[in-house]
Design a protein around this motif. Structure first.
Motif, mmCIF file in Angstrom:
data_model
loop_
_atom_site.group_PDB
_atom_site.id
_atom_site.type_symbol
_atom_site.label_atom_id
_atom_site.label_comp_id
_atom_site.label_asym_id
_atom_site.label_seq_id
_atom_site.Cartn_x
_atom_site.Cartn_y
_atom_site.Cartn_z
ATOM 1 N N ARG A 55 -30.778 26.043 56.171
ATOM 2 C CA ARG A 55 -31.036 24.907 57.069
ATOM 3 C C ARG A 55 -31.013 25.325 58.545
ATOM 4 O O ARG A 55 -31.754 24.780 59.364
ATOM 5 N N TYR A 56 -30.182 26.300 58.890
ATOM 6 C CA TYR A 56 -30.031 26.755 60.284
ATOM 7 C C TYR A 56 -31.365 27.206 60.877
ATOM 8 O O TYR A 56 -31.563 27.169 62.085
ATOM 9 N N LEU A 57 -32.305 27.659 60.022
ATOM 10 C CA LEU A 57 -33.583 28.155 60.553
ATOM 11 C C LEU A 57 -34.501 27.023 60.989
ATOM 12 O O LEU A 57 -35.470 27.257 61.709
ATOM 13 N N GLY A 58 -34.165 25.812 60.569
ATOM 14 C CA GLY A 58 -35.018 24.669 60.903
ATOM 15 C C GLY A 58 -34.735 24.073 62.270
ATOM 16 O O GLY A 58 -35.425 23.147 62.690
ATOM 17 N N ARG A 59 -33.690 24.543 62.962
ATOM 18 C CA ARG A 59 -33.323 23.975 64.260
ATOM 19 C C ARG A 59 -33.209 25.069 65.334
ATOM 20 O O ARG A 59 -32.148 25.234 65.953
ATOM 21 N N PRO A 60 -34.276 25.828 65.594
ATOM 22 C CA PRO A 60 -34.155 26.944 66.554
ATOM 23 C C PRO A 60 -33.749 26.488 67.958
ATOM 24 O O PRO A 60 -33.139 27.254 68.705
ATOM 25 N N GLU A 61 -34.081 25.233 68.297
ATOM 26 C CA GLU A 61 -33.734 24.754 69.645
ATOM 27 C C GLU A 61 -32.225 24.700 69.870
ATOM 28 O O GLU A 61 -31.749 24.719 70.997
ATOM 29 N N LEU A 62 -31.458 24.659 68.759
ATOM 30 C CA LEU A 62 -29.997 24.609 68.905
ATOM 31 C C LEU A 62 -29.418 25.974 69.304
ATOM 32 O O LEU A 62 -28.230 26.089 69.587
ATOM 33 N N PHE A 63 -30.278 26.993 69.322
ATOM 34 C CA PHE A 63 -29.819 28.335 69.721
ATOM 35 C C PHE A 63 -30.460 28.755 71.038
ATOM 36 O O PHE A 63 -30.595 29.939 71.328
ATOM 37 N N CYS A 64 -30.837 27.753 71.864
ATOM 38 C CA CYS A 64 -31.510 28.058 73.121
ATOM 39 C C CYS A 64 -30.617 28.861 74.070
ATOM 40 O O CYS A 64 -31.097 29.544 74.969
ATOM 41 N N TRP A 65 -29.307 28.806 73.843
ATOM 42 C CA TRP A 65 -28.364 29.550 74.679
ATOM 43 C C TRP A 65 -28.400 31.051 74.390
ATOM 44 O O TRP A 65 -27.942 31.872 75.192
ATOM 45 N N LEU A 66 -28.960 31.414 73.234
ATOM 46 C CA LEU A 66 -28.796 32.783 72.738
ATOM 47 C C LEU A 66 -29.508 33.850 73.605
ATOM 48 O O LEU A 66 -28.883 34.861 73.953
ATOM 49 N N PRO A 67 -30.782 33.656 73.977
ATOM 50 C CA PRO A 67 -31.454 34.722 74.741
ATOM 51 C C PRO A 67 -30.774 35.038 76.076
ATOM 52 O O PRO A 67 -30.880 36.156 76.569
ATOM 53 N N GLU A 68 -30.113 34.056 76.652
ATOM 54 C CA GLU A 68 -29.458 34.268 77.952
ATOM 55 C C GLU A 68 -27.956 34.420 77.829
ATOM 56 O O GLU A 68 -27.241 34.366 78.840
ATOM 57 N N ALA A 69 -27.457 34.611 76.628
ATOM 58 C CA ALA A 69 -26.001 34.698 76.448
ATOM 59 C C ALA A 69 -25.433 35.843 77.280
ATOM 60 O O ALA A 69 -25.907 36.978 77.162
ATOM 61 N N PRO A 70 -24.432 35.576 78.103
ATOM 62 C CA PRO A 70 -23.903 36.615 78.991
ATOM 63 C C PRO A 70 -22.828 37.483 78.338
ATOM 64 O O PRO A 70 -22.165 38.261 79.020
ATOM 65 N N VAL A 71 -22.642 37.322 77.035
ATOM 66 C CA VAL A 71 -21.574 38.054 76.326
ATOM 67 C C VAL A 71 -22.164 38.753 75.095
ATOM 68 O O VAL A 71 -23.258 38.402 74.641
#
Lengths: 227, 187
Positions: free
Chosen positions: B64-80
């Motif tokens: 199910r997690y693959l159906g909501r990519p917008e919920l991981f919008c923080w990931l490309p810019e994650a500072p950690v």
């Protein structure tokens, strides 16, 4: 809610896994595979026939199949049991009490994959000390029904798991390099009571066989009674 | 604080204990604080005090997690530093433009390290526990670090400590999570 069948051997791990499953999903039935082989790879044997009493105590139906307990054949028998549970009770997934056994977990995962069923192992790599303490604090009544390694003597058979026993098991686990939960088959258990049982199991007659650090506590007569 | 993201089908699901708890236990054993949060609860930015993120795996049937990519919008810019385990690797790959495809492995599998990296230093070949039905290709900007006979087993961003691994290190390969945490401390 996912409708689940719980693989139940009668021991503490499967009964506790059922308890966890009931808190989050719908448990539709217990599933028991009774092995005629005492060295079964997948299914431990002492007192497994009494799972019927546990299912009755929990107010759940039981799907029970017998297996000769040969290594790969018993996996087919398990598939048959799961198929039966799906047909009768509409299960969409399976719950097991596997803690560390990659052998058991991978085979069950593969079968569930083949059958398009969910597979849950809520005790997987759990904190074993915390889990054993939870059994006592959450009101489970678990007795030792089999010992299969040093240093367990006859006095362990039929004993109830309590705080004192956990402390003893901890010392033994450290000294003899066994798991606190008996995951390696060092000892076997049977659940007489659980928070979700409507009545508890009373043992009316039991016998003990023991020799050279191997022994079983066979429950010969048992019935449900009010708490 | 190490943020352990639960990628399961709903917050507080039955899979939480199986996939997030063992990872959090390794984190705590390594002396770090672990906070488990469901992926739907992150929002647009990571919680204050996040030192690293571990995206945990899911039940085999759960994608199910693959159906909501917008919920991981923080990931490309994650500072950690970020470590994605199984489903977590699929999320990292998808968010960065990679693709998932059918690829099933269940049980102990031989892993071969194909590119040197501090995460796998001294580990040319090892066995690891697999539990996945989907595999993924390294997205643009990522290297493949390890492979099995079936698929890519580890990827890393070329410029950042963002890793994806297809196997489950919480089973018999706890060293990998410990190393990842050590890398976070040294950055």
């Amino acid at each position: 809610m996912v409708k689940l069948g719980v693989l139940c051997s009668g021991g503490k791990d499967s009964i506790y896994a059922a308890y966890r499953a009931m808190q989050k999903e719908e448990v539709a039935c217990f599933i028991s595979v009774v092995s005629r082989n005492e060295e079964s790879y997948m299914f431990h044997t002492p007192n497994v026939p009494l799972v019927a009493l546990q299912a009755e105590a929990a107010g759940l139906p039981l799907v029970c199949v017998e297996t000769a307990g040969e290594k790969e054949k018993e996996l087919q028998d398990l598939r048959d049991a799961l198929e039966c549970a799906r047909e009768r009770y509409g299960i969409e997934g399976v719950v097991s009490g596997a803690i560390l056994s990659v052998y058991q977990a991978s085979r069950l995962q593969q079968i569930c994959r083949d059958m398009d069923l969910w597979c849950f192992n809520p005790l997987w790599y759990t904190d074993q000390e915390g889990y054993m303490a939870s059994l006592v604090s959450e009101g489970f009544s678990i007795i030792i029904t089999g010992v299969f390694s040093e240093p367990f003597d006859e006095s362990w058979l039929g004993r109830r798991i309590d705080g004192l026993m956990i402390a003893q098991l901890k010392a033994i686990a450290e000294r003899y390099r066994i798991t606190l939960t008996g995951e390696g088959g060092e000892f076997e258990t049977f659940a007489l009571d659980a928070p979700f049982f409507e009545r508890r199991i009373a043992v009316r007659k039991a016998s003990v066989k023991y020799k050279n650090f191997r022994g079983v506590y066979m429950i010969e007569e048992a019935e449900l009674e009010e708490r | 604080m190490i943020l352990c993201l639960d990628l399961s089908y709903r917050p507080g699901s039955l899979a939480l204990e199986e996939f997030a708890y063992p990872v959090a236990a390794i984190v705590r054993k390594a002396g770090e604080e672990a906070k488990i949060v469901h992926y739907t609860g992150v929002g647009t930015g990571l919680p204050p005090g996040t030192d690293a993120v571990i995206l945990c795996g899911t039940a085999l049937k759960d994608t199910r997690y693959l159906g909501r990519p917008e919920l991981f919008c923080w990931l490309p810019e994650a500072p950690v530093p970020v470590l994605g385990i199984c489903a977590g690797m699929q999320v990292i790959s998808t968010v960065h433009g990679g693709e998932t495809e059918a690829g099933c492995e269940i049980g102990m599998t031989d892993i071969e390290v194909v590119r040197p990296d501090p995460l796998f230093a001294g580990k040319d070949c090892f066995q690891a526990y697999e539990l996945h039905t989907l595999a993924c290709t390294p997205p643009p900007g990522f290297w493949a670090l390890a492979v099995s006979g079936t698929c890519v087993q580890a990827i890393r961003h070329r410029k950042k400590a963002v890793y994806g691994i297809m196997f489950h290190p919480e089973v018999r390969n706890e060293w990998l999570v410990e190393r990842f945490l050590g890398m976070g401390r040294s950055l």
